[in-house]
Design an enzyme around this catalytic site. Structure first.
Site, PDB file in Angstrom:
ATOM      1  N   PHE A  19     -43.068  48.162 -37.415  1.00 17.52           N
ATOM      2  CA  PHE A  19     -43.861  47.171 -38.146  1.00 17.52           C
ATOM      3  C   PHE A  19     -44.140  47.671 -39.571  1.00 17.52           C
ATOM      4  CE2 PHE A  19     -47.655  44.771 -39.276  1.00 17.52           C
ATOM      5  CZ  PHE A  19     -47.230  43.491 -38.961  1.00 17.52           C
ATOM      6  N   ASP A  76     -48.472  53.120 -31.994  1.00 12.83           N
ATOM      7  CA  ASP A  76     -49.101  51.862 -32.394  1.00 12.83           C
ATOM      8  C   ASP A  76     -48.990  50.896 -31.212  1.00 12.83           C
ATOM      9  OD1 ASP A  76     -49.839  49.395 -33.386  1.00 12.83           O
ATOM     10  OD2 ASP A  76     -48.805  49.655 -35.300  1.00 12.83           O
ATOM     11  N   TYR A 113     -56.548  41.632 -32.307  1.00 16.30           N
ATOM     12  CA  TYR A 113     -56.558  40.179 -32.532  1.00 16.30           C
ATOM     13  C   TYR A 113     -55.366  39.465 -31.908  1.00 16.30           C
ATOM     14  CZ  TYR A 113     -53.918  41.674 -36.758  1.00 16.30           C
ATOM     15  OH  TYR A 113     -53.046  42.251 -37.645  1.00 16.30           O
ATOM     16  N   LYS A 114     -54.501  40.240 -31.253  1.00 18.88           N
ATOM     17  CA  LYS A 114     -53.369  39.610 -30.582  1.00 18.88           C
ATOM     18  C   LYS A 114     -53.778  39.308 -29.135  1.00 18.88           C
ATOM     19  CE  LYS A 114     -50.263  42.104 -33.660  1.00 18.88           C
ATOM     20  NZ  LYS A 114     -49.682  40.960 -34.399  1.00 18.88           N
ATOM     21  N   ARG A 132     -39.654  33.691 -32.553  1.00 24.43           N
ATOM     22  CA  ARG A 132     -40.343  34.582 -31.633  1.00 24.43           C
ATOM     23  C   ARG A 132     -41.350  33.781 -30.821  1.00 24.43           C
ATOM     24  NH1 ARG A 132     -44.136  39.440 -33.803  1.00 24.43           N
ATOM     25  NH2 ARG A 132     -45.491  37.646 -34.105  1.00 24.43           N
TER      26      ARG A 132
END
Lengths: 421, 421
Positions: free
Chosen positions: B127, B206, B231-232, B381
């Protein structure tokens, strides 16, 4: 002869800001809250704003980012215009004060430090986190941290305190608070900024204890860098998102040490290498906390609506009242003023020194429904938040304080010192 | 032969997690939200929890800190136990993922790097913010950043990819994602951690794209350091407060580069010098964001209640369904699977590659009420958040996607590429 309670009520009756009190949640009208300089009250508008932000999250879902993505700079612009005397694009709401100070101090050192021999400087009486951040950076970079004492601790850092340190040319970066967290002394931002510039040094100003209560004129004072918190006079809630300021003309020359995807140009290309975006947004790191930003927005809006000059005028009148009552009622009881008498040199809180300050603070909270703040070693700190503090609040709090100490109620408390936040 | 819609409905009827959907705000039941892996939905409990937190702020005022002060570790403990497979006292909820990665990477380098010649390592497909953080640290410390390509991009970093880099002994620190943000590949956390240990290198994991959907067993895998966002799959809201993990036995040997008052032992003594507190709290910097932490607490609670193993089981069944429908309906339309076929190696999202992926994503949002995420260069996605994604959602979304591409609706859109967050 100090004012009577009727005088205080009369001052409230003609206070142009009186109606702003209704904009805040006052859960217990009997409680006299004089710690808005530590944690500001909840604005009613914040409850609405946060529920609206949650509704947005719930309904817009990820597409809400089309609007949210600009919030750090949009709220920054509101702060810049309404509170900080800065231009649009110079203020960013992000992270904590500590992290922001770390980012700007590192950025300045990377950009300006010509020699590793140049020191970091702050005053011994500056707020702990400011000292700690510098201590850490000094250790990591092998720099010297020089702490200086102000000649008059009550007045805080003066040009005459700092100039000797600067004269040998060995100072790179200085961190100063605009208003001292203990005494409430206001630093002469313009004079100190000019001084640093003459010696090719750079100041990061910490505005935490002034912004929202004392006018801050960053552009007018030629300030280069500043940070501050929003949970005191700006009423953003406990641990509310903080801000940083970088003068427009310096932004392109500075880089944050924390390279993150929200500071990246062309963020959604997802491609390396890192290239900081243009403007104040380059000081962003991770994903901005939207609920936190919404709370800052609501808090700043109330302050900006009232206007900093009106707030300052009321704040001065209220700290003057506090000092007058101190002189008449408390000085005979062993208190001593721990804040500047000159209103121009005083922020929006007053320190009352007493050898038993810690127990007095506890007794005020537990027995008198007055919330002050203890600040070591010996201060009862009383804060004025003009948006919701009334003159009657000030009069009543001082009256309760007087009565409590006269009756010796604080002496009934265990002297063991426990945490008072 | 792929499942029919009735089959999907039957799967929903016997889904043990089905009732959890009611715990979330579903503003528009027609909207098929397959981007909970980017921003999770609003839990109904979060609205209550945040309003309660505001009430506490409004009524407790500054004395609320007696309770709030432990929130970063209290919510960290809930995450540790319910989601991360860590012990109490090993997880701290604070700052953003980017800032936390910066803190832990610097801490590890300061503690472990024996030579300035040792490189920082990550994979090219990691990422962006992870790469940027390392790029920044490398530049600041004069270290080399080595980016490696995985031999099979679909499977992500394998032991065989990393071992050649480690064999020359010149690697200090590695940052890897547990689940790849594009392909959804799950890295073998245990094998890679063991590998690094053998070569005296250290990994920061991560967990942003796995935690809350894929079991994370930090202790079991011997992980030293990790960070992640909430927040996912943990549904803490846009830009919700992130977390960091430091294995208990390593904490006393590590120091954050950002020295702040909330990481200081004896915080309220306000005295210098800085001395980090014992335990995970030493990785705190500034004042913790209480409203943000309350949202994390509420989000984590729902996940912990459902249980990660049940969540994983449903997630696998749903990504399997997605892939089966892809094979039957979409492969003939020019799609190609961009995620591992082996469920054990796949996280909770699926990438469907198509040369027109960007326009297809836009068309899905604008015309089909399906929310996917575009990920460059060519992926649609689709994320599964088992707490609120139903089997019918998956079936319907794939059906709408098929219909839209069959009809060529995406080709009617302007091909100009604008931001899709």
């Amino acid at each position: 002869m100090a004012l009577t309670r009727d005088d205080a009520l009369a001052l409230d009756a003609r206070d142009p800001l009186a109606s702003f009190r209704e904009r805040f949640v006052i859960a217990d009208p009997e409680l006299l809250y004089l710690d808005g300089n530590s944690l500001g009250r909840l604005p009613a508008g914040t409850r609405e704003r946060l529920n609206a932000a949650m509704d947005e999250w719930g309904s817009e879902l990820v597409t809400g980012w089309h609007d949210w993505i600009d919030l750090p700079t949009r709220v920054g612009d509101a702060l810049a215009a309404g509170v900080l005397g800065a231009r649009p694009g110079e203020v960013l709401v992000a992270d904590s004060t500590t992290v922001n100070l770390y980012k700007l101090a590192c950025a300045a050192l990377d950009a300006y430090s010509l020699s590793a021999q140049r020191a970091l400087v702050t005053d011994t009486d500056n707020f702990p986190t400011d000292r700690y951040v510098l201590e850490g950076i000094a250790q990591q970079r092998g720099l010297q941290l020089r702490l200086f004492d102000s000649a008059d601790p009550l007045l805080g850092p003066q040009v005459s305190d700092l100039e000797p340190l600067l004269q040998d040319g060995a100072v790179a970066l200085i961190v100063l608070s605009h208003v001292n967290y203990r005494s409430g002394a206001v630093a002469d931002m313009k004079a100190l900024t000019d001084l640093a510039r003459r010696y090719d040094a750079h100041i990061v100003w910490d505005l935490s204890h002034s912004a929202g209560a004392v006018p801050v004129r960053l552009r007018e004072c030629g300030v280069e860098l500043a940070v501050g918190c929003t949970y005191k006079y700006l009423n953003s809630g406990p641990g509310g998102t903080a801000y940083l300021y970088v003068a427009e003309e310096l932004q392109s020359g500075l880089r944050t040490p924390v390279w993150g995807w929200f500071g990246q140009a062309q963020q959604f290309e997802m491609e390396r290498p890192y290239e900081p975006m243009e403007g104040i947004g380059r000081f962003l790191a991770g994903t901005p906390p939207i609920l936190g930003l919404a709370a800052v927005e609501a808090g700043v809006a109330v302050t900006a609506e009232a206007g900093i000059d009106a707030i300052r005028e009321k704040s001065v009148a209220q700290t003057e009242l506090m000092i007058a009552l101190h002189d008449e009622w408390l000085a005979p009881l062993g208190f001593e003023l721990g804040s500047p008498r000159d209103a121009a040199r005083r922020g929006s809180h007053v320190a009352l020194r007493h050898e038993d300050a810690w127990r007095i603070c506890r007794a005020l909270i537990e027995r008198a429904k007055v919330v002050p703040d203890f600040r070591g070693p010996d201060s009862v700190r009383l804060g004025i938040a003009p948006l919701y503090t009334s003159f009657a609040d000030v009069w009543d709090a001082m009256d309760r304080l007087r009565g409590l100490v006269e009756r010796g109620e604080h002496r009934e408390l265990d002297a063991t010192r426990a945490r008072v936040t």
